[in-house]
Design an enzyme around this catalytic site. Structure first.
Site, PDB file in Angstrom:
ATOM      1  N   ARG A  57       0.803  -1.220   0.000  1.00  0.00           N
ATOM      2  CA  ARG A  57       0.000   0.000   0.000  1.00  0.00           C
ATOM      3  C   ARG A  57       0.844   1.283   0.000  1.00  0.00           C
ATOM      4  O   ARG A  57       0.534   2.233  -0.692  1.00  0.00           O
ATOM      5  CB  ARG A  57      -0.889  -0.019   1.250  1.00  0.00           C
ATOM      6  CG  ARG A  57      -2.005   0.992   1.242  1.00  0.00           C
ATOM      7  CD  ARG A  57      -2.725   1.000   2.591  1.00  0.00           C
ATOM      8  NE  ARG A  57      -2.999  -0.299   3.119  1.00  0.00           N
ATOM      9  CZ  ARG A  57      -4.153  -0.944   2.999  1.00  0.00           C
ATOM     10  NH1 ARG A  57      -5.151  -0.384   2.380  1.00  0.00           N
ATOM     11  NH2 ARG A  57      -4.310  -2.145   3.534  1.00  0.00           N
TER      12      ARG A  57
ATOM     13  N   CYS B 240     -26.157  -5.822  -8.468  1.00  0.00           N
ATOM     14  CA  CYS B 240     -27.355  -6.219  -7.716  1.00  0.00           C
ATOM     15  C   CYS B 240     -27.006  -6.678  -6.304  1.00  0.00           C
ATOM     16  O   CYS B 240     -27.168  -7.849  -5.952  1.00  0.00           O
ATOM     17  CB  CYS B 240     -28.062  -7.324  -8.475  1.00  0.00           C
ATOM     18  SG  CYS B 240     -28.320  -6.845 -10.170  1.00  0.00           S
TER      19      CYS B 240
HETATM   20  N1  LLP Z   1       3.374  -9.105   3.515  1.00  0.00           N
HETATM   21  C1  LLP Z   1       2.407  -9.980   3.821  1.00  0.00           C
HETATM   22  C2  LLP Z   1       2.777 -11.294   4.310  1.00  0.00           C
HETATM   23  C3  LLP Z   1       1.051  -9.612   3.688  1.00  0.00           C
HETATM   24  O1  LLP Z   1       0.094 -10.475   4.032  1.00  0.00           O
HETATM   25  C4  LLP Z   1       0.716  -8.321   3.210  1.00  0.00           C
HETATM   26  C5  LLP Z   1      -0.680  -7.901   3.035  1.00  0.00           C
HETATM   27  C6  LLP Z   1       1.770  -7.448   2.853  1.00  0.00           C
HETATM   28  C7  LLP Z   1       3.091  -7.870   3.038  1.00  0.00           C
HETATM   29  C8  LLP Z   1       1.534  -6.055   2.307  1.00  0.00           C
HETATM   30  O2  LLP Z   1       0.889  -5.246   3.215  1.00  0.00           O
HETATM   31  P1  LLP Z   1       0.711  -3.670   2.943  1.00  0.00           P
HETATM   32  O3  LLP Z   1       2.076  -3.017   2.992  1.00  0.00           O
HETATM   33  O4  LLP Z   1       0.104  -3.513   1.614  1.00  0.00           O
HETATM   34  O5  LLP Z   1      -0.180  -3.227   4.032  1.00  0.00           O
HETATM   35  N2  LLP Z   1      -7.128  -6.061   0.940  1.00  0.00           N
HETATM   36  C9  LLP Z   1      -6.800  -5.288   2.119  1.00  0.00           C
HETATM   37  C10 LLP Z   1      -5.351  -5.445   2.529  1.00  0.00           C
HETATM   38  C11 LLP Z   1      -4.952  -6.884   2.768  1.00  0.00           C
HETATM   39  C12 LLP Z   1      -3.484  -7.027   3.067  1.00  0.00           C
HETATM   40  C13 LLP Z   1      -3.060  -8.438   3.035  1.00  0.00           C
HETATM   41  N3  LLP Z   1      -1.665  -8.668   3.290  1.00  0.00           N
HETATM   42  C14 LLP Z   1      -7.165  -3.819   1.847  1.00  0.00           C
HETATM   43  O6  LLP Z   1      -7.720  -3.525   0.787  1.00  0.00           O
HETATM   44  O7  LLP Z   1      -6.963  -2.974   2.704  1.00  0.00           O
END
Ligand code: LLP
Length: 404
Positions: A271, A338
């Protein structure tokens, strides 16, 4: 992104023009913002130059990953598909880590063949499976073990991963047992301890707690870990008044940790690299008047951007042309699907809209397109990248015939 003469622009390109030329709904990314994010991330932690493995799950567009690769980043993958995509984008296998609780034998076998940096295992059974496959292939495989530090990331429960009730990683007792298992194996070499406590983290304190837990365990094991993989999770500001993660405090905590443990740090950000670089451009199909609120029915829907329906997430929503007329009624921005959860946001005192107006949802670069689906047999949107003065189509809009 800014309004120039009342027209919303991304890197000086008018949204109106993008919508006209490429149609809607469309995802549009800013290269300038991507570059800024990567350089800032590197700068924040430059004293110990970590290996930065971009979390592919946050955005799987091969052309975007190619751009990210050019900055020297590696990849964090969680499936064979993501591993294949990272390799296709030219990411060096020696900068790829493979996470996830349920890697199949085929996935493990593929990862070993591709000679990636680390397979981060999450259970005893998985380590045994890696060991078995490596033995058959007569290989020695570098692995990590993911620790569940039982630390509250103070984020949404749906995206918390570091508490003992979550399925991720192993607890301290199992971690210690597995170290002994690895010592006795000819085919796995334990090089990494990994953790990832959750996503969209805005408070540095959970990270400090996590580092304390990791510090204590390493001291107990006396094992020399070549790598400590701290995962990702760094949050971004979805609202103007949102709290911001204090990178400098996180950096200080890691530096303190490294004084005791001399390991290479790995990060897996998703992110924080791509979240704010993406915009979803859509058109108002109809305005349906209702008692207390009007429904603004967009041509984008929950299949294109799932986060509001899935987590109640809010994305800043803006009109492409600013006027000075304000609507007296609340606007509820919805899609044509829907399902009653096909709703993006409700806004009061939004500017008065009319049908065919263009609307932009911001900060959708992470978990936007990558979470999209073909629900209601809707073709997926096109993806565009603004780089310099050029707008490149980095993924074509799906056609109905692709779905038939
Ligand atoms: N490493 C692992 C092992 C992870 O499970 C994740 C995210 C990341 C790195 C990356 O995390 P970030 O830096 O992006 O926070 N769909 C959800 C977010 C799910 C994150 C899953 N794992 C949303 O839209 O907020």
């Amino acid at each position: 992104m800014e309004y120039i003469k009342k027209k919303l622009t991304i890197d000086k390109v008018k949204i109106e023009d993008i919508a006209k030329k490429f149609g809607t709904p469309s995802y549009c990314y800013s290269y300038l913002e991507l570059k800024k994010n990567i350089n800032n991330f590197k700068k924040n932690f430059k004293s110990f130059s970590p290996l930065i493995c971009f979390a592919i799950k946050s955005n799987t567009n091969v052309n975007l990953i190619k751009e990210i690769q050019k900055f020297g980043l590696g990849a964090d993958v969680v499936s064979m598909g993501e591993l294949m995509m990272a390799l296709k984008a030219g990411i060096n296998p020696k900068k790829i880590v493979f996470s996830g609780v349920g890697k199949t034998s085929d996935e493990i076998s593929y990862a070993i063949d591709k000679k990636i940096l680390l397979i981060n295992a999450e259970s005893k059974s998985e380590i045994k499976e890696i060991d078995k496959i490596a033995r058959i292939k007569k290989k020695k495989v570098q692995i990590g073990i993911r620790l569940n530090p039982n630390t509250d990331a103070k984020t949404l429960s749906q995206i918390s991963t570091g508490k003992k009730e979550n399925k991720f990683g192993v607890n301290e007792k199992t971690f210690l047992e597995l170290i002994n298992y690895c010592k006795n194996s000819q085919n796995v070499s334990l090089e990494c301890l990994s953790v990832h406590i959750g996503s969209q983290i805005l408070d540095h304190k959970p990270y400090e707690k996590m580092l304390n837990v990791v510090d204590k365990i390493i001291t107990k094991t006396k094992h020399k870990f070549k790598f400590i993989d701290l995962g990702g999770g760094m949050g971004i500001a979805y609202n103007d008044n949102s709290k911001k993660l204090n990178y400098s405090k996180y950096n200080v905590a890691i530096k303190k940790f490294l004084k005791k443990h001399n390991s290479k740090i790995i990060f897996e950000p998703g992110r924080s690299i791509v979240g704010n670089i993406g915009f979803l451009i859509s058109k108002v199909i109809y305005i349906k008047e209702n008692d207390k609120k009007d429904f603004i029915i967009l041509d984008a829907a929950m299949n294109d951007l799932m986060r509001p329906a899935l987590y109640g997430a809010h994305h800043k929503t803006l009109p492409s042309i600013k006027t000075n007329q304000i609507s007296k009624k609340t606007y509820e921005f919805v899609g044509p699907i829907c399902e009653s959860t096909d709703k993006f946001t409700s806004l009061h005192k939004f500017q008065k809209l009319k049908e065919k107006d263009i609307i932009v949802m911001c900060d959708v670069g992470a978990y936007g397109m990558s979470l999209s689906s073909n629900y209601n047999l809707r073709p997926k949107p096109t993806e565009l990248l603004i780089k310099g003065s050029k707008i490149k189509v980095i993924k074509k809009r799906q056609k109905h015939k692709d779905l038939m």
